[in-house]
Scaffold this motif. Structure first.
Motif, PDB file in Angstrom:
ATOM      1  N   ASP A   1      68.696  38.590   0.557  1.00 57.65           N
ATOM      2  CA  ASP A   1      69.184  39.555   1.077  1.00 57.65           C
ATOM      3  C   ASP A   1      70.605  40.246   0.916  1.00 57.65           C
ATOM      4  O   ASP A   1      70.797  41.359   0.618  1.00 57.65           O
ATOM      5  CB  ASP A   1      68.995  39.483   2.727  1.00 57.65           C
ATOM      6  CG  ASP A   1      67.772  39.110   3.444  1.00 57.65           C
ATOM      7  OD1 ASP A   1      66.589  39.672   2.590  1.00 57.65           O
ATOM      8  OD2 ASP A   1      67.606  38.799   4.473  1.00 57.65           O
ATOM      9  N   LEU A   2      71.521  39.180   0.316  1.00 60.57           N
ATOM     10  CA  LEU A   2      72.748  39.548   0.047  1.00 60.57           C
ATOM     11  C   LEU A   2      72.664  40.369  -1.443  1.00 60.57           C
ATOM     12  O   LEU A   2      72.997  41.457  -1.463  1.00 60.57           O
ATOM     13  CB  LEU A   2      73.609  38.485  -0.071  1.00 60.57           C
ATOM     14  CG  LEU A   2      74.961  38.670  -0.536  1.00 60.57           C
ATOM     15  CD1 LEU A   2      75.655  39.285   0.534  1.00 60.57           C
ATOM     16  CD2 LEU A   2      75.768  37.143  -0.618  1.00 60.57           C
ATOM     17  N   LYS A   3      71.662  39.947  -2.285  1.00 62.62           N
ATOM     18  CA  LYS A   3      71.497  40.602  -3.647  1.00 62.62           C
ATOM     19  C   LYS A   3      70.865  42.242  -3.389  1.00 62.62           C
ATOM     20  O   LYS A   3      71.486  42.971  -3.959  1.00 62.62           O
ATOM     21  CB  LYS A   3      70.675  39.979  -4.374  1.00 62.62           C
ATOM     22  CG  LYS A   3      71.222  38.720  -5.081  1.00 62.62           C
ATOM     23  CD  LYS A   3      70.204  37.829  -5.946  1.00 62.62           C
ATOM     24  CE  LYS A   3      70.882  36.694  -6.170  1.00 62.62           C
ATOM     25  NZ  LYS A   3      69.557  35.654  -6.922  1.00 62.62           N
ATOM     26  N   ILE A   4      70.078  42.036  -2.409  1.00 69.57           N
ATOM     27  CA  ILE A   4      69.221  43.668  -2.097  1.00 69.57           C
ATOM     28  C   ILE A   4      70.699  44.482  -1.344  1.00 69.57           C
ATOM     29  O   ILE A   4      70.765  45.740  -1.712  1.00 69.57           O
ATOM     30  CB  ILE A   4      68.390  43.451  -1.067  1.00 69.57           C
ATOM     31  CG1 ILE A   4      67.156  42.605  -1.665  1.00 69.57           C
ATOM     32  CG2 ILE A   4      67.943  44.684  -0.605  1.00 69.57           C
ATOM     33  CD1 ILE A   4      66.241  42.375  -0.460  1.00 69.57           C
ATOM     34  N   ALA A   5      71.460  44.080  -0.624  1.00 68.26           N
ATOM     35  CA  ALA A   5      72.557  44.758  -0.179  1.00 68.26           C
ATOM     36  C   ALA A   5      73.508  45.120  -1.263  1.00 68.26           C
ATOM     37  O   ALA A   5      74.050  46.390  -1.177  1.00 68.26           O
ATOM     38  CB  ALA A   5      73.416  43.868   0.986  1.00 68.26           C
ATOM     39  N   ILE A   6      73.880  44.145  -2.210  1.00 70.41           N
ATOM     40  CA  ILE A   6      74.885  44.593  -3.093  1.00 70.41           C
ATOM     41  C   ILE A   6      74.258  45.726  -3.896  1.00 70.41           C
ATOM     42  O   ILE A   6      74.918  46.638  -4.534  1.00 70.41           O
ATOM     43  CB  ILE A   6      75.162  43.409  -3.950  1.00 70.41           C
ATOM     44  CG1 ILE A   6      76.233  42.130  -3.031  1.00 70.41           C
ATOM     45  CG2 ILE A   6      75.857  43.709  -5.257  1.00 70.41           C
ATOM     46  CD1 ILE A   6      76.243  41.072  -3.537  1.00 70.41           C
ATOM     47  N   ALA A   7      72.895  45.721  -4.366  1.00 70.53           N
ATOM     48  CA  ALA A   7      72.348  46.607  -5.254  1.00 70.53           C
ATOM     49  C   ALA A   7      72.348  47.916  -4.494  1.00 70.53           C
ATOM     50  O   ALA A   7      72.432  49.135  -5.132  1.00 70.53           O
ATOM     51  CB  ALA A   7      70.835  46.004  -5.450  1.00 70.53           C
ATOM     52  N   ALA A   8      71.944  47.809  -3.141  1.00 65.97           N
ATOM     53  CA  ALA A   8      71.960  48.997  -2.319  1.00 65.97           C
ATOM     54  C   ALA A   8      73.265  49.947  -2.411  1.00 65.97           C
ATOM     55  O   ALA A   8      73.330  50.915  -2.273  1.00 65.97           O
ATOM     56  CB  ALA A   8      71.612  48.745  -0.839  1.00 65.97           C
TER      57      ALA A   8
END
Length: 139
Positions: A48-55
């Motif tokens: 989920d952290l990777k998704i947030a960084i990409a967002a």
């Protein structure tokens, strides 16, 4: 074996309540009784952290130009809001693109989300202001 279990258990990426009232997800994972192991929690968090960084990188094209405290604040914001939620913060986006940290801090607090988020919103705004202090320092 796997095929049979998948056939007998509901395969669901979203939680649901089964006929006995237990909350389940995935391939029959009983969250009500088994929950998650610490390693599974860490795996989900990192994903989920990777998704947030990409967002947030998609939302603010100059993300890498921002001070680390501001980056941290924005990743936390993206983690909570997701891409769709971020898209509603056009004034915040514009302030960040202009490196106007004072306005960015104001925009974080000027929202329905901030009124619900309480201390989280204040922490994020403060981290952005910390960036303002960093950029105005004379040392």
């Amino acid at each position: 074996m796997r095929t049979l279990i998948r056939k007998h258990e509901n395969v669901s990426q979203f939680p649901y309540v089964n006929s006995l009232g237990a909350i389940k997800i995935g391939v029959g994972r009983n969250l009500s009784h088994r929950g998650l192991d610490p390693s599974e929690i860490d795996f989900l968090f990192e994903h989920d952290l990777k998704i947030a960084i990409a967002a947030i990188k998609s939302f603010v094209s100059n993300f890498s130009d921002l001070h680390s405290s501001c980056q941290t604040a924005l990743v936390s914001l993206a983690f909570n809001l997701g891409s769709n939620g971020l898209s509603e913060y056009r004034k915040l986006q514009q302030a960040l693109l202009c490196l106007d940290y004072q306005e960015a801090a104001i925009q974080v607090l000027d929202s329905k989300w901030a009124r619900r988020a309480g201390d989280r919103a204040n922490d994020i705004s403060d981290l952005i202001k910390e960036d303002l202090l960093f950029n105005n320092s004379t040392f």
